[in-house]
Design an enzyme around this catalytic site. Sequence first.
Site, PDB file in Angstrom:
ATOM      1  N   TYR A   1     -12.644  -2.054  -3.589  1.00 32.08           N
ATOM      2  CA  TYR A   1     -13.024  -2.170  -2.167  1.00 32.08           C
ATOM      3  C   TYR A   1     -14.563  -1.971  -2.010  1.00 32.08           C
ATOM      4  O   TYR A   1     -15.226  -1.851  -1.088  1.00 32.08           O
ATOM      5  CB  TYR A   1     -12.495  -1.025  -1.394  1.00 32.08           C
ATOM      6  CG  TYR A   1     -10.889  -1.202  -0.659  1.00 32.08           C
ATOM      7  CD1 TYR A   1     -10.937  -2.464  -0.049  1.00 32.08           C
ATOM      8  CD2 TYR A   1     -10.022  -0.456  -0.766  1.00 32.08           C
ATOM      9  CE1 TYR A   1      -9.656  -2.796   0.526  1.00 32.08           C
ATOM     10  CE2 TYR A   1      -8.733  -0.721  -0.247  1.00 32.08           C
ATOM     11  CZ  TYR A   1      -8.636  -2.025   0.264  1.00 32.08           C
ATOM     12  OH  TYR A   1      -7.397  -2.511   0.932  1.00 32.08           O
TER      13      TYR A   1
ATOM     14  N   PHE B   1     -15.410   4.094   7.092  1.00 30.86           N
ATOM     15  CA  PHE B   1     -14.106   4.241   6.434  1.00 30.86           C
ATOM     16  C   PHE B   1     -14.139   4.232   4.881  1.00 30.86           C
ATOM     17  O   PHE B   1     -12.919   4.446   4.707  1.00 30.86           O
ATOM     18  CB  PHE B   1     -13.289   3.470   7.208  1.00 30.86           C
ATOM     19  CG  PHE B   1     -13.377   2.063   7.257  1.00 30.86           C
ATOM     20  CD1 PHE B   1     -12.863   1.257   5.722  1.00 30.86           C
ATOM     21  CD2 PHE B   1     -14.051   1.221   8.060  1.00 30.86           C
ATOM     22  CE1 PHE B   1     -12.911  -0.138   5.898  1.00 30.86           C
ATOM     23  CE2 PHE B   1     -14.194  -0.257   8.020  1.00 30.86           C
ATOM     24  CZ  PHE B   1     -13.766  -0.934   6.832  1.00 30.86           C
TER      25      PHE B   1
ATOM     26  N   THR C   1      -5.659  -6.685  10.925  1.00 29.46           N
ATOM     27  CA  THR C   1      -5.884  -5.632  10.120  1.00 29.46           C
ATOM     28  C   THR C   1      -5.282  -4.231  10.976  1.00 29.46           C
ATOM     29  O   THR C   1      -4.494  -3.357  10.324  1.00 29.46           O
ATOM     30  CB  THR C   1      -7.430  -5.297  10.043  1.00 29.46           C
ATOM     31  OG1 THR C   1      -8.122  -6.338   9.348  1.00 29.46           O
ATOM     32  CG2 THR C   1      -7.697  -4.102   9.252  1.00 29.46           C
TER      33      THR C   1
ATOM     34  N   ARG D   1       2.400  -6.564   9.122  1.00 26.55           N
ATOM     35  CA  ARG D   1       1.600  -5.317   9.722  1.00 26.55           C
ATOM     36  C   ARG D   1       2.307  -4.873  11.232  1.00 26.55           C
ATOM     37  O   ARG D   1       2.305  -3.895  11.443  1.00 26.55           O
ATOM     38  CB  ARG D   1       0.024  -5.460   9.901  1.00 26.55           C
ATOM     39  CG  ARG D   1      -0.321  -5.472   8.426  1.00 26.55           C
ATOM     40  CD  ARG D   1      -1.972  -5.966   8.400  1.00 26.55           C
ATOM     41  NE  ARG D   1      -2.607  -5.667   7.151  1.00 26.55           N
ATOM     42  CZ  ARG D   1      -3.834  -6.113   7.000  1.00 26.55           C
ATOM     43  NH1 ARG D   1      -4.571  -6.758   7.811  1.00 26.55           N
ATOM     44  NH2 ARG D   1      -4.383  -5.501   5.886  1.00 26.55           N
TER      45      ARG D   1
ATOM     46  N   GLU E   1      -9.700 -10.359  -7.441  1.00 29.00           N
ATOM     47  CA  GLU E   1      -8.945  -9.228  -7.105  1.00 29.00           C
ATOM     48  C   GLU E   1      -7.444  -9.307  -8.386  1.00 29.00           C
ATOM     49  O   GLU E   1      -6.974  -8.559  -8.684  1.00 29.00           O
ATOM     50  CB  GLU E   1      -8.269  -9.268  -5.827  1.00 29.00           C
ATOM     51  CG  GLU E   1      -9.351  -8.994  -4.859  1.00 29.00           C
ATOM     52  CD  GLU E   1      -9.045  -8.896  -3.386  1.00 29.00           C
ATOM     53  OE1 GLU E   1      -9.719  -8.621  -2.724  1.00 29.00           O
ATOM     54  OE2 GLU E   1      -7.933  -9.438  -3.145  1.00 29.00           O
TER      55      GLU E   1
ATOM     56  N   HIS F   1      -2.239  -5.260   1.756  1.00 23.13           N
ATOM     57  CA  HIS F   1      -3.551  -5.920   1.287  1.00 23.13           C
ATOM     58  C   HIS F   1      -3.468  -7.471   1.008  1.00 23.13           C
ATOM     59  O   HIS F   1      -2.444  -7.618   0.228  1.00 23.13           O
ATOM     60  CB  HIS F   1      -4.186  -5.244   0.330  1.00 23.13           C
ATOM     61  CG  HIS F   1      -5.415  -5.848  -0.320  1.00 23.13           C
ATOM     62  ND1 HIS F   1      -6.964  -6.092   0.382  1.00 23.13           N
ATOM     63  CD2 HIS F   1      -5.709  -6.905  -1.424  1.00 23.13           C
ATOM     64  CE1 HIS F   1      -7.419  -6.704  -0.207  1.00 23.13           C
ATOM     65  NE2 HIS F   1      -6.936  -7.433  -1.229  1.00 23.13           N
TER      66      HIS F   1
ATOM     67  N   ARG G   1      -2.624 -14.139   4.526  1.00 29.21           N
ATOM     68  CA  ARG G   1      -3.228 -13.498   5.663  1.00 29.21           C
ATOM     69  C   ARG G   1      -2.497 -13.498   6.921  1.00 29.21           C
ATOM     70  O   ARG G   1      -2.237 -12.798   7.843  1.00 29.21           O
ATOM     71  CB  ARG G   1      -4.743 -14.121   5.763  1.00 29.21           C
ATOM     72  CG  ARG G   1      -5.561 -13.852   4.616  1.00 29.21           C
ATOM     73  CD  ARG G   1      -6.074 -12.386   4.344  1.00 29.21           C
ATOM     74  NE  ARG G   1      -6.726 -11.828   5.535  1.00 29.21           N
ATOM     75  CZ  ARG G   1      -7.351 -10.666   5.579  1.00 29.21           C
ATOM     76  NH1 ARG G   1      -7.377  -9.919   4.499  1.00 29.21           N
ATOM     77  NH2 ARG G   1      -7.745 -10.055   6.828  1.00 29.21           N
TER      78      ARG G   1
ATOM     79  N   ASN H   1      -2.049   0.228   6.896  1.00 22.15           N
ATOM     80  CA  ASN H   1      -1.463  -1.092   7.549  1.00 22.15           C
ATOM     81  C   ASN H   1      -0.533  -1.773   6.392  1.00 22.15           C
ATOM     82  O   ASN H   1      -0.525  -2.857   6.611  1.00 22.15           O
ATOM     83  CB  ASN H   1      -2.495  -1.681   8.099  1.00 22.15           C
ATOM     84  CG  ASN H   1      -3.848  -2.119   6.960  1.00 22.15           C
ATOM     85  OD1 ASN H   1      -3.390  -1.829   6.030  1.00 22.15           O
ATOM     86  ND2 ASN H   1      -4.856  -2.500   7.543  1.00 22.15           N
TER      87      ASN H   1
ATOM     88  N   LYS I   1       0.679  -1.256  -0.017  1.00 26.34           N
ATOM     89  CA  LYS I   1      -0.088   0.030  -0.232  1.00 26.34           C
ATOM     90  C   LYS I   1       0.914   1.235   0.077  1.00 26.34           C
ATOM     91  O   LYS I   1       1.989   1.326   0.239  1.00 26.34           O
ATOM     92  CB  LYS I   1      -0.969  -0.124   1.181  1.00 26.34           C
ATOM     93  CG  LYS I   1      -1.895  -1.205   1.135  1.00 26.34           C
ATOM     94  CD  LYS I   1      -2.921  -0.932   2.499  1.00 26.34           C
ATOM     95  CE  LYS I   1      -4.105  -1.863   2.348  1.00 26.34           C
ATOM     96  NZ  LYS I   1      -4.955  -1.820   3.434  1.00 26.34           N
TER      97      LYS I   1
HETATM   98  N1  UDP Z   1      -9.803   0.038   7.377  1.00 25.36           N
HETATM   99  C1  UDP Z   1      -9.753   1.157   8.001  1.00 25.36           C
HETATM  100  N2  UDP Z   1     -10.385   1.191   9.168  1.00 25.36           N
HETATM  101  C2  UDP Z   1     -11.307   0.128   9.858  1.00 25.36           C
HETATM  102  C3  UDP Z   1     -11.107  -0.881   9.302  1.00 25.36           C
HETATM  103  C4  UDP Z   1     -10.537  -1.098   7.962  1.00 25.36           C
HETATM  104  O1  UDP Z   1      -9.375   1.990   7.442  1.00 25.36           O
HETATM  105  O2  UDP Z   1     -11.725   0.381  10.910  1.00 25.36           O
HETATM  106  C5  UDP Z   1      -8.865  -0.227   5.947  1.00 25.36           C
HETATM  107  C6  UDP Z   1      -7.605  -0.855   6.208  1.00 25.36           C
HETATM  108  O3  UDP Z   1      -6.701  -0.344   5.620  1.00 25.36           O
HETATM  109  C7  UDP Z   1      -8.179  -2.318   5.733  1.00 25.36           C
HETATM  110  C8  UDP Z   1      -9.036  -2.006   4.802  1.00 25.36           C
HETATM  111  O4  UDP Z   1      -9.675  -0.865   5.319  1.00 25.36           O
HETATM  112  O5  UDP Z   1      -6.929  -2.986   5.504  1.00 25.36           O
HETATM  113  C9  UDP Z   1      -9.861  -3.333   4.330  1.00 25.36           C
HETATM  114  O6  UDP Z   1     -10.446  -3.784   5.456  1.00 25.36           O
HETATM  115  P1  UDP Z   1     -10.861  -5.107   5.896  1.00 25.36           P
HETATM  116  O7  UDP Z   1     -11.756  -5.196   7.169  1.00 25.36           O
HETATM  117  O8  UDP Z   1     -11.051  -5.963   4.608  1.00 25.36           O
HETATM  118  O9  UDP Z   1      -9.315  -5.571   6.587  1.00 25.36           O
HETATM  119  P2  UDP Z   1      -8.240  -6.303   5.836  1.00 25.36           P
HETATM  120  O10 UDP Z   1      -8.823  -7.511   5.040  1.00 25.36           O
HETATM  121  O11 UDP Z   1      -7.025  -5.595   5.058  1.00 25.36           O
HETATM  122  O12 UDP Z   1      -7.476  -7.035   6.788  1.00 25.36           O
HETATM  123 MG    MG Z   2     -10.197  -7.627   3.511  1.00 25.28          MG
END
Ligand code: UDP
Ligand code: MG
Length: 138
Positions: free
Chosen positions: A52, A60, A94, A105, A129, A118, A88, A115, A12
């Site tokens: 997204y 958010f 996250t 992360r 994707e 992705h 993952r 973070n 990112k």
């Molecule tokens: N995100 C954020 N605020 C939140 C949760 C998520 O800004 O409270 C952002 C963060 O960059 C995250 C992305 O949205 O990586 C996608 O969220 P997801 O829950 O899918 O998390 P991930 O799969 O990336 O762990």
């Molecule tokens: Mg996700």
Amino acid sequence: MSKIEQTLSIIKPDAVERNLENEIKEIFKQNGFSILKEKKIQIEKSEAEKFYKVHETKPFYSDLCAYLSSGPIVAMVLEKENAVLANRNLMGSTNPKDAEDGSIRKKYGISIDKNSVHGSDSVENAKIEIDFFFKDHL
Ligand code: UDP
Ligand code: MG
């Protein structure tokens, strides 16, 4: 049962900006991932909104899409046994504050939004994707 899978990873903007691209790629390779394809690009906010879309009702969403399109990113197709789950786990939670020791992360993430990486969350979404970034419409 283990099987070879492919998953989409994105380095990112916060990580590209801090020149962490090579370090993060090295972590993937050291953990047994092959980087089959990679592309460094900056996307439009409208493209981030498509990527997204699953989060469109979240508070958010708009900030997230502005952020993903705020600077260059590196999209990669990673391959390994059980790549989706393995990536993952290697990424960590996250929120970097909750991320496991040794995860990407935990090491590089700045905040829940910045973070650093992705990773696809299922084999089905990985296919969608990967197509999004590598089927020539970006
Ligand atoms: N995100 C954020 N605020 C939140 C949760 C998520 O800004 O409270 C952002 C963060 O960059 C995250 C992305 O949205 O990586 C996608 O969220 P997801 O829950 O899918 O998390 P991930 O799969 O990336 O762990
Ligand atoms: Mg996700």
